[in-house]
Each structure stands twice: as structure tokens, then as C-alpha cells.
Design a protein around this motif. Structure first.
Motif, PDB file in Angstrom:
ATOM      1  N   LEU A   1       0.786  -1.189  -0.099  1.00 52.26           N
ATOM      2  CA  LEU A   1      -0.126   0.118   0.001  1.00 52.26           C
ATOM      3  C   LEU A   1       0.971   1.228   0.042  1.00 52.26           C
ATOM      4  O   LEU A   1       0.638   2.296  -0.704  1.00 52.26           O
ATOM      5  CB  LEU A   1      -0.972  -0.228   1.303  1.00 52.26           C
ATOM      6  CG  LEU A   1      -2.293   0.741   1.016  1.00 52.26           C
ATOM      7  CD1 LEU A   1      -3.171   0.727  -0.076  1.00 52.26           C
ATOM      8  CD2 LEU A   1      -2.789   0.676   2.499  1.00 52.26           C
ATOM      9  N   SER A   2       1.947   1.402   0.734  1.00 51.28           N
ATOM     10  CA  SER A   2       3.045   2.573   0.846  1.00 51.28           C
ATOM     11  C   SER A   2       3.409   2.661  -0.503  1.00 51.28           C
ATOM     12  O   SER A   2       3.655   3.883  -1.023  1.00 51.28           O
ATOM     13  CB  SER A   2       3.950   2.054   1.836  1.00 51.28           C
ATOM     14  OG  SER A   2       3.542   2.003   3.306  1.00 51.28           O
ATOM     15  N   ARG A   3       3.904   1.375  -0.988  1.00 52.49           N
ATOM     16  CA  ARG A   3       4.567   1.855  -2.281  1.00 52.49           C
ATOM     17  C   ARG A   3       3.537   2.201  -3.545  1.00 52.49           C
ATOM     18  O   ARG A   3       4.007   3.150  -4.482  1.00 52.49           O
ATOM     19  CB  ARG A   3       5.042   0.264  -2.828  1.00 52.49           C
ATOM     20  CG  ARG A   3       6.329  -0.102  -2.261  1.00 52.49           C
ATOM     21  CD  ARG A   3       6.947  -1.278  -2.911  1.00 52.49           C
ATOM     22  NE  ARG A   3       5.983  -2.493  -3.230  1.00 52.49           N
ATOM     23  CZ  ARG A   3       6.134  -3.377  -2.131  1.00 52.49           C
ATOM     24  NH1 ARG A   3       6.790  -3.390  -1.200  1.00 52.49           N
ATOM     25  NH2 ARG A   3       5.192  -4.549  -2.365  1.00 52.49           N
ATOM     26  N   SER A   4       2.339   1.783  -3.389  1.00 52.61           N
ATOM     27  CA  SER A   4       1.499   2.507  -4.429  1.00 52.61           C
ATOM     28  C   SER A   4       1.058   3.935  -4.068  1.00 52.61           C
ATOM     29  O   SER A   4       1.064   4.690  -5.124  1.00 52.61           O
ATOM     30  CB  SER A   4       0.109   1.646  -4.144  1.00 52.61           C
ATOM     31  OG  SER A   4      -0.936   1.979  -5.107  1.00 52.61           O
ATOM     32  N   ILE A   5       0.933   4.402  -2.869  1.00 49.69           N
ATOM     33  CA  ILE A   5       0.664   5.866  -2.568  1.00 49.69           C
ATOM     34  C   ILE A   5       2.028   6.460  -3.240  1.00 49.69           C
ATOM     35  O   ILE A   5       2.071   7.580  -3.370  1.00 49.69           O
ATOM     36  CB  ILE A   5       0.245   5.661  -1.127  1.00 49.69           C
ATOM     37  CG1 ILE A   5      -0.816   5.191  -0.906  1.00 49.69           C
ATOM     38  CG2 ILE A   5       0.231   7.394  -0.833  1.00 49.69           C
ATOM     39  CD1 ILE A   5      -1.897   5.717  -1.591  1.00 49.69           C
ATOM     40  N   ALA A   6       3.433   6.073  -2.782  1.00 53.83           N
ATOM     41  CA  ALA A   6       4.518   6.431  -3.092  1.00 53.83           C
ATOM     42  C   ALA A   6       4.510   6.794  -4.599  1.00 53.83           C
ATOM     43  O   ALA A   6       5.075   7.918  -5.101  1.00 53.83           O
ATOM     44  CB  ALA A   6       5.626   5.870  -2.609  1.00 53.83           C
TER      45      ALA A   6
END
Length: 304
Positions: free
Chosen positions: A32-37
Motif C-alpha cells: 500500500l505504501s509503495r502504491s501511494i509513493a
């Protein structure tokens, strides 16, 4: 930019943290963090302010949120238009509920659904509230009627509130007034449902000052056993009032003052978009509204 990124972004913003968003989406937090980044890299702006309590939107984040809402709503409208062209529901729905609420709500709705939608299969699962919650989270169930609990991993729709009642034989009802105080339970031999849906734990949390003095004669693992023991005259049950619907002949009830349970529909996030699942949920809600209007669900009230 992908629709998935916008959906992830909106869920995190609504939940107020990456951890809560990951629970709701059933997606690992690092992914999820990678997608938002990646999304932040594409717009070349920070979308969230990270802090110890979670996240809040930046000014740019608020503008992106407004656009994301419109885009996702447009996609939903498109999909609704496509599915609306289907004249008959199809597919399989898996619905769960504890035994205590089966007779009052679930079985009538299941019968109406099966009569109305010949192209659908409806599987029913009876289990404890704790196990049903796990099954909804795991995706083994599409939806379940459960006592309310805070759980970010499911979509919760408030359904109805009802009183916790003292369940007694009809011939014993005259011994009590219109309601009983929790303190009055101290003088009675009590029969309760036990693990994992323990009314004993519920009473101990709601009335800790009385917990050590309550007389627990028996803990059973189903409301059916509770009803049977009450009818045999060996004690008084403590349970949601809808338990009486399982065995109306010979049983009565007295609301316990200040004790109640709120029922909700818990739906798996990944299954909410299916029309058949939506139809079952809608029929459960309409059934509750009808019973409230008719007064056929003792002690029931609309959800808060």
C-alpha cells in the motif's frame, strides 16, 4: 495513474492511517505504501502528512481526494449501468448468522430471496459471532449478521438494536415487573451462552461491581441449549430478546435495564459490489424496518 491507486488513496484518507487502510483493503501495508509513493511521484507532490496518530491530507491531497471521489463515483455509475442491464440476479451468496438471530430475521429473508431469485444460490452458515467475523474477514462468507464490534477489516451496516433480556418460562413471568435491574439478577440461577460469544463476559464488562456475586448455573454454547434448560425450569436465561423467537410457546422475557446489543451486517469488502450480495443486504434491512413498523420484534429499536 491507475484506478487502484485512487481507490487505495481514498480508503487511507477515510481511515486516517495506512494501517487501518491496509486492514480495510486486505492489502499488505508495504504494498500500500509503495502504491501511494508511486502516486505521489506521479503528481510530484506529497499527499499525506504523516504523524504519530496516522495521516492527514495535505492541501494538494485534499484536491486529489475531491477528484478521486468523482472519478471513482463515475466508475461505479458505469458499472451500475452495465449490471442494470441484467434482468436476473445470478451467482452464489454465502450468508452467516448466530443461531440467536436466525428465526427472527435470517431464515425469513433467506426464503424470500430464494423465491424471488431463481438464478441465485444462497448458502447459510450458522456459527458463533466470533467465528463468523473471521469467516467474513477471510472471504469464506460474503456477509454475516453479527453483534456490533469495531473492526476496520469489514464494511459494517447498522441494522437494529434490541435489549438483553431475562428469558423465563411463561408461568414465571408474573414474578417480575416490566423490566429487571441488573442487581435483580443476583438472586437468580443464570444460564448463559459461553465461549466464544460469552454473555458472562458481557455482563462482567457491563456490571463489574456485580460480577463476583452473579450465580452462573450453566454456560452453554448455543441459544438452543439455553432455551431448553430454561423450559426445563433449572434456571433463567440471559440473552438477546430475539432468542424467544426460536421457541415462542412456553417462553417469556423481561428486558434487563440498561443492557442491549446492536446488530450489524458485516460484509467482506471484496464482495460488496456484487448485486446478489447487495440484494441480500437490502432485504435484511427492509425486513428489520417492516418488523419495527409491525412491532413483531420485541424490544427492537432502529440503529443509532
Amino acid at each position: 495513474m491507475e484506478l487502484r491507486q485512487l481507490r487505495y488513496f481514498k480508503v487511507i484518507a477515510d481511515a486516517g492511517s495506512f494501517a487501518a487502510g491496509a486492514q480495510q483493503l486486505r492489502v499488505a501495508q508495504p504494498a500500500l505504501s509503495r502504491s501511494i509513493a508511486k502516486l505521489e511521484d506521479e503528481v510530484q507532490r506529497s499527499l499525506f502528512i504523516r504523524h504519530s496518530a496516522g495521516v492527514t491530507l495535505t492541501d494538494v491531497g485534499r484536491r486529489v481526494y475531491e477528484h478521486a471521489e468523482r472519478v471513482l463515483a463515475s466508475v461505479r455509475d458505469l458499472m451500475d449501468g452495465v449490471t442494470a442491464e441484467e434482468t436476473e440476479l445470478s451467482g452464489m451468496v454465502k450468508l452467516g448468522a448466530p443461531r440467536s438471530v436466525l428465526a427472527q430475521l435470517v431464515m425469513p429473508v433467506a426464503a424470500d430471496f430464494l423465491r424471488a431469485h431463481a438464478g441465485c444460490q444462497l448458502d447459510l452458515v450458522e456459527n458463533s459471532g466470533a467465528r463468523l467475523k473471521e469467516q467474513v474477514l477471510e472471504g469464506a462468507l460474503d456477509l454475516a449478521v453479527l453483534p456490533h464490534s469495531i473492526d476496520a477489516g469489514m464494511h459494517l451496516t447498522p441494522l437494529v438494536r434490541e435489549k438483553i433480556c431475562l428469558i423465563c418460562r411463561v408461568e414465571d413471568r408474573s414474578s417480575f415487573g416490566p423490566v429487571v435491574a441488573v442487581e435483580e439478577l443476583l438472586t437468580l440461577p443464570l444460564i448463559l451462552t459461553g465461549y466464544p460469544d460469552s454473555l458472562r463476559l458481557f455482563l462482567e464488562r457491563q456490571a463489574p461491581h456485580l460480577a463476583d456475586r452473579l450465580k452462573f448455573r450453566s454456560e452453554v454454547n448455543s441459544s438452543t441449549s439455553l432455551v431448553d434448560l430454561v423450559l426445563r425450569g433449572v434456571g433463567f436465561g440471559v440473552a438477546p430478546c430475539c432468542v424467544v423467537a426460536q421457541c415462542p410457546t412456553g417462553l417469556s422475557y423481561v428486558p434487563v435495564e440498561d443492557l442491549g446489543v446492536a446488530w450489524v451486517i458485516a460484509t467482506n469488502w471484496q464482495r460488496r459490489g456484487l448485486r446478489a450480495v447487495q440484494q441480500v443486504e437490502a432485504m435484511l434491512i427492509e425486513s428489520v424496518k417492516a418488523q419495527l413498523a409491525q412491532g413483531s420484534w420485541p424490544t427492537a429499536q432502529p440503529p443509532l
